[in-house]
Write a protein that holds these residues in place. Structure first.
Motif, PDB file in Angstrom:
ATOM      1  N   LEU A   9      29.920  61.007  59.682  1.00 37.99           N
ATOM      2  CA  LEU A   9      29.660  61.506  60.999  1.00 37.99           C
ATOM      3  C   LEU A   9      28.663  62.484  61.216  1.00 37.99           C
ATOM      4  CD1 LEU A   9      33.489  61.466  62.214  1.00 37.99           C
ATOM      5  CD2 LEU A   9      31.562  59.793  62.759  1.00 37.99           C
ATOM      6  N   ALA A  10      28.489  63.464  60.012  1.00 32.45           N
ATOM      7  CA  ALA A  10      27.610  64.270  60.184  1.00 32.45           C
ATOM      8  C   ALA A  10      26.112  63.851  59.962  1.00 32.45           C
ATOM      9  CB  ALA A  10      28.113  65.422  59.127  1.00 32.45           C
ATOM     10  N   TRP A  11      25.832  62.774  59.408  1.00 30.72           N
ATOM     11  CA  TRP A  11      24.616  62.528  59.200  1.00 30.72           C
ATOM     12  C   TRP A  11      24.128  61.917  60.720  1.00 30.72           C
ATOM     13  CZ3 TRP A  11      21.315  62.447  55.466  1.00 30.72           C
ATOM     14  CH2 TRP A  11      21.795  62.453  54.004  1.00 30.72           C
ATOM     15  N   GLU A  36      30.933  60.257  70.482  1.00 30.54           N
ATOM     16  CA  GLU A  36      29.491  60.595  70.632  1.00 30.54           C
ATOM     17  C   GLU A  36      28.423  59.709  69.534  1.00 30.54           C
ATOM     18  OE1 GLU A  36      26.356  64.111  70.513  1.00 30.54           O
ATOM     19  OE2 GLU A  36      28.585  64.614  70.485  1.00 30.54           O
ATOM     20  N   VAL A  37      29.174  59.714  68.405  1.00 37.40           N
ATOM     21  CA  VAL A  37      28.511  59.224  67.309  1.00 37.40           C
ATOM     22  C   VAL A  37      28.162  57.676  67.805  1.00 37.40           C
ATOM     23  CG1 VAL A  37      28.613  58.360  64.893  1.00 37.40           C
ATOM     24  CG2 VAL A  37      28.949  60.706  65.495  1.00 37.40           C
ATOM     25  N   CYS A  67      26.737  52.638  60.992  1.00 40.94           N
ATOM     26  CA  CYS A  67      25.670  52.300  61.386  1.00 40.94           C
ATOM     27  C   CYS A  67      25.877  50.696  61.883  1.00 40.94           C
ATOM     28  CB  CYS A  67      24.286  52.138  60.409  1.00 40.94           C
ATOM     29  SG  CYS A  67      23.676  53.770  59.746  1.00 40.94           S
ATOM     30  N   ASP A  68      26.624  50.185  61.248  1.00 40.17           N
ATOM     31  CA  ASP A  68      26.907  48.641  61.811  1.00 40.17           C
ATOM     32  C   ASP A  68      27.453  48.768  63.006  1.00 40.17           C
ATOM     33  OD1 ASP A  68      25.977  47.781  59.374  1.00 40.17           O
ATOM     34  OD2 ASP A  68      27.594  47.526  58.317  1.00 40.17           O
ATOM     35  N   VAL A  69      28.570  49.759  63.224  1.00 30.98           N
ATOM     36  CA  VAL A  69      29.434  49.666  64.381  1.00 30.98           C
ATOM     37  C   VAL A  69      28.467  50.110  65.721  1.00 30.98           C
ATOM     38  CG1 VAL A  69      31.221  50.950  65.848  1.00 30.98           C
ATOM     39  CG2 VAL A  69      31.616  49.934  63.439  1.00 30.98           C
ATOM     40  N   GLU A 195      36.620  48.391  66.485  1.00 33.64           N
ATOM     41  CA  GLU A 195      38.023  48.542  67.026  1.00 33.64           C
ATOM     42  C   GLU A 195      38.797  49.746  66.489  1.00 33.64           C
ATOM     43  OE1 GLU A 195      40.072  44.751  67.649  1.00 33.64           O
ATOM     44  OE2 GLU A 195      38.752  44.306  69.395  1.00 33.64           O
ATOM     45  N   SER A 196      38.843  49.915  64.922  1.00 31.55           N
ATOM     46  CA  SER A 196      39.315  50.703  64.346  1.00 31.55           C
ATOM     47  C   SER A 196      38.897  52.282  64.455  1.00 31.55           C
ATOM     48  CB  SER A 196      39.023  50.482  62.545  1.00 31.55           C
ATOM     49  OG  SER A 196      39.664  51.361  61.838  1.00 31.55           O
ATOM     50  N   LEU A 197      37.654  52.327  64.808  1.00 28.94           N
ATOM     51  CA  LEU A 197      36.990  53.790  65.085  1.00 28.94           C
ATOM     52  C   LEU A 197      37.632  53.796  66.339  1.00 28.94           C
ATOM     53  CD1 LEU A 197      33.542  53.521  63.273  1.00 28.94           C
ATOM     54  CD2 LEU A 197      35.404  54.839  62.649  1.00 28.94           C
ATOM     55  N   LEU A 198      37.471  52.934  67.367  1.00 26.52           N
ATOM     56  CA  LEU A 198      37.832  53.347  68.932  1.00 26.52           C
ATOM     57  C   LEU A 198      39.176  53.529  68.919  1.00 26.52           C
ATOM     58  CD1 LEU A 198      35.502  50.774  70.396  1.00 26.52           C
ATOM     59  CD2 LEU A 198      35.391  53.352  70.795  1.00 26.52           C
TER      60      LEU A 198
END
Length: 459
Positions: A9-11, A36-37, A67-69, A195-198
């Motif tokens: 995420l920090a990238w 935000e990312v 990046c893909d997401v 969906e996993s991240l969300l």
């Protein structure tokens, strides 16, 4: 949240202050950070360096998944805006190709760079991609990517002595694999990751953020429902682009490994692509190009009547006026060329017009020659042999405007178009230097012993 996830995420953006101050325990702050990312979009104004750097970052494990997401989110947002625009779906296909199984990280990185231009145009309103132009820009971006020290090391490790040849072959293999079924499988993979991240955002964030996450999940699902038909419509344009890009890479592979005799070094002459020229104008506009969009010498809209014994007139659009003329014997015609140009081509000028030119700027402005057409540096002459003379078309050079821009070359000089088959090789002079150098708009062709002034007659 794992260290690997935090580092990834920090990238994209720094951790929020609330996350750091809480000792990494404020999950609401973590949810805001993830949210935000994921809102990242295609950067329409990204420089080549930014595209290349972003691609290198995307090759890092865990970062590439984010990046893909982000790419999927950006594509779905643009499709929601114009769901029936095929080029929006083309942009999505170019993103999904990166998820095909079996792609190595370097191969995937190379084509993320190469696809960047087409993906950005595919998400822009009112713009129709020009495949040839974007293939040129893809190669220009790719060249910079391959020059990076870390990429050079990877190429050596993989023993890619001619990366263009390897990439062209892999690109054709990839193009053959592009079909609706493979794209839907890649979409499913990207959608599951999104969906996993969300769902993390929903669990950690408040009700307002959870509602936004649900809206984004619903938007992606809505695009997925239309994907079967729409992706099928995008397959052919994507395959056309991939095959055109593969052909461009074939040319780069040939140029990179072509032998030059009687030279001190083996570097090949570099020539600008149209996309590189436009980018260079944005950084520092040269004096020979105007930004008015005004074409002082309007191009002919209709070809004049054909004349038996004169050249065909398919290039009438480069003329403001034109008429058939016979050049008498013993007169000299001049042609300004670069090391890759053919001697016996159609574009020439009279000796008097040549002598009026005081600089490269004069030539580019008055003869309306873009740097991606001809990089100059040399000239030749043709002496009309004895006999009945040489039948040519002569007239005022039309102004030239780069499509979809306000960049204009004035024109106004008297140009001559010949039929190369009416010329005899024996009457061509040896090549000579113009004295203007071989460099253009940031290209560096100041090569010791290169190029040799060697005639190049197309048989």
């Amino acid at each position: 949240m794992t260290d690997e996830f935090e580092n990834a995420l920090a990238w994209f953006c720094s951790a929020p202050g609330d996350w750091i101050e809480s000792g990494r325990k404020n999950l609401a702050a973590g949810a805001e950070w993830v949210w935000e990312v994921l809102q990242g979009d295609f950067n329409d104004s990204a420089s080549t360096a930014q595209v290349v750097t972003g691609t290198i970052i995307s090759m890092i494990p865990f970062v590439d998944q984010i990046c893909d997401v982000r790419d999927l989110v950006a594509n779905c947002k643009s499709i929601k805006h114009e769901p029936d625009n095929t080029w929006r779906w083309v942009a999505l296909v170019l993103s999904l190709i990166g998820l095909f199984p079996g792609l190595g990280s370097l191969f995937k990185g190379c084509f993320k760079v190469a696809f960047a231009s087409m993906r950005k145009v595919g998400t822009a309103s009112g713009v129709t991609p020009r495949l040839a132009l974007h293939a040129d820009e893809a190669v220009a971006q790719l060249n910079r990517f391959l020059e990076r020290p870390e990429i050079v090391k990877s190429l050596k490790a993989l023993k890619w002595d001619n990366p263009y040849k390897v990439l062209a072959a892999n690109l054709r293999t990839l193009a053959a694999k592009v079909n609706t079924g493979a794209l839907l499988r890649a979409f499913n993979e990207a959608q599951n990751a999104a969906e996993s991240l969300l769902n993390l955002v929903k669990r950690w964030g408040g009700s307002s953020l959870a509602a936004k996450a649900d809206e984004l999940i619903a938007m992606i699902s809505g695009v997925h429902r239309k994907a079967d038909r729409k992706l099928a419509e995008a397959v052919k344009p994507v395959q056309d682009f991939l095959n055109q890009l593969a052909r461009r890479l074939d040319i780069e592979a040939d140029v990179a490994h072509r032998a030059y005799l009687d030279t001190v070094n083996s570097h090949a002459f570099k020539k600008l692509a149209e996309a590189e020229e436009v980018a260079a104008f944005g950084k520092a506009k040269p004096g020979w190009v105007d930004t008015t969009g005004k074409e002082t010498y309007q191009a002919l809209r209709k070809a004049p009547s054909a004349q038996p014994g004169w050249p065909s007139i398919k290039d009438y659009h480069t003329f403001h006026t034109m008429h058939p003329v016979t050049i008498p014997p013993n007169n000299k015609l001049y042609r300004i060329i670069d090391p890759k140009s053919k001697d016996n081509s159609i574009c020439w000028m009279s000796e008097s017009e040549f002598k009026k030119l005081k600089s490269k700027d004069d030539w580019r402005r008055k003869f309306a020659v873009w740097a991606n057409w001809n990089s100059n540096g040399e000239f030749i002459t043709y002496t009309v042999p004895s006999g009945s003379g040489l039948n040519v078309w002569e007239g005022i050079t039309a102004s030239q405007r780069l499509k979809n821009t306000n960049y204009v070359l004035e024109g106004g000089a008297i140009q001559i178009v010949v039929d190369p088959t009416h010329m005899e090789k024996v009457h061509i002079s040896p090549r000579q230097k113009t004295g203007w150098g071989y460099d253009d708009l940031g290209t560096d062709n100041d090569l010791v012993g290169v190029p040799v002034q060697m005639n190049n007659w197309a048989e």
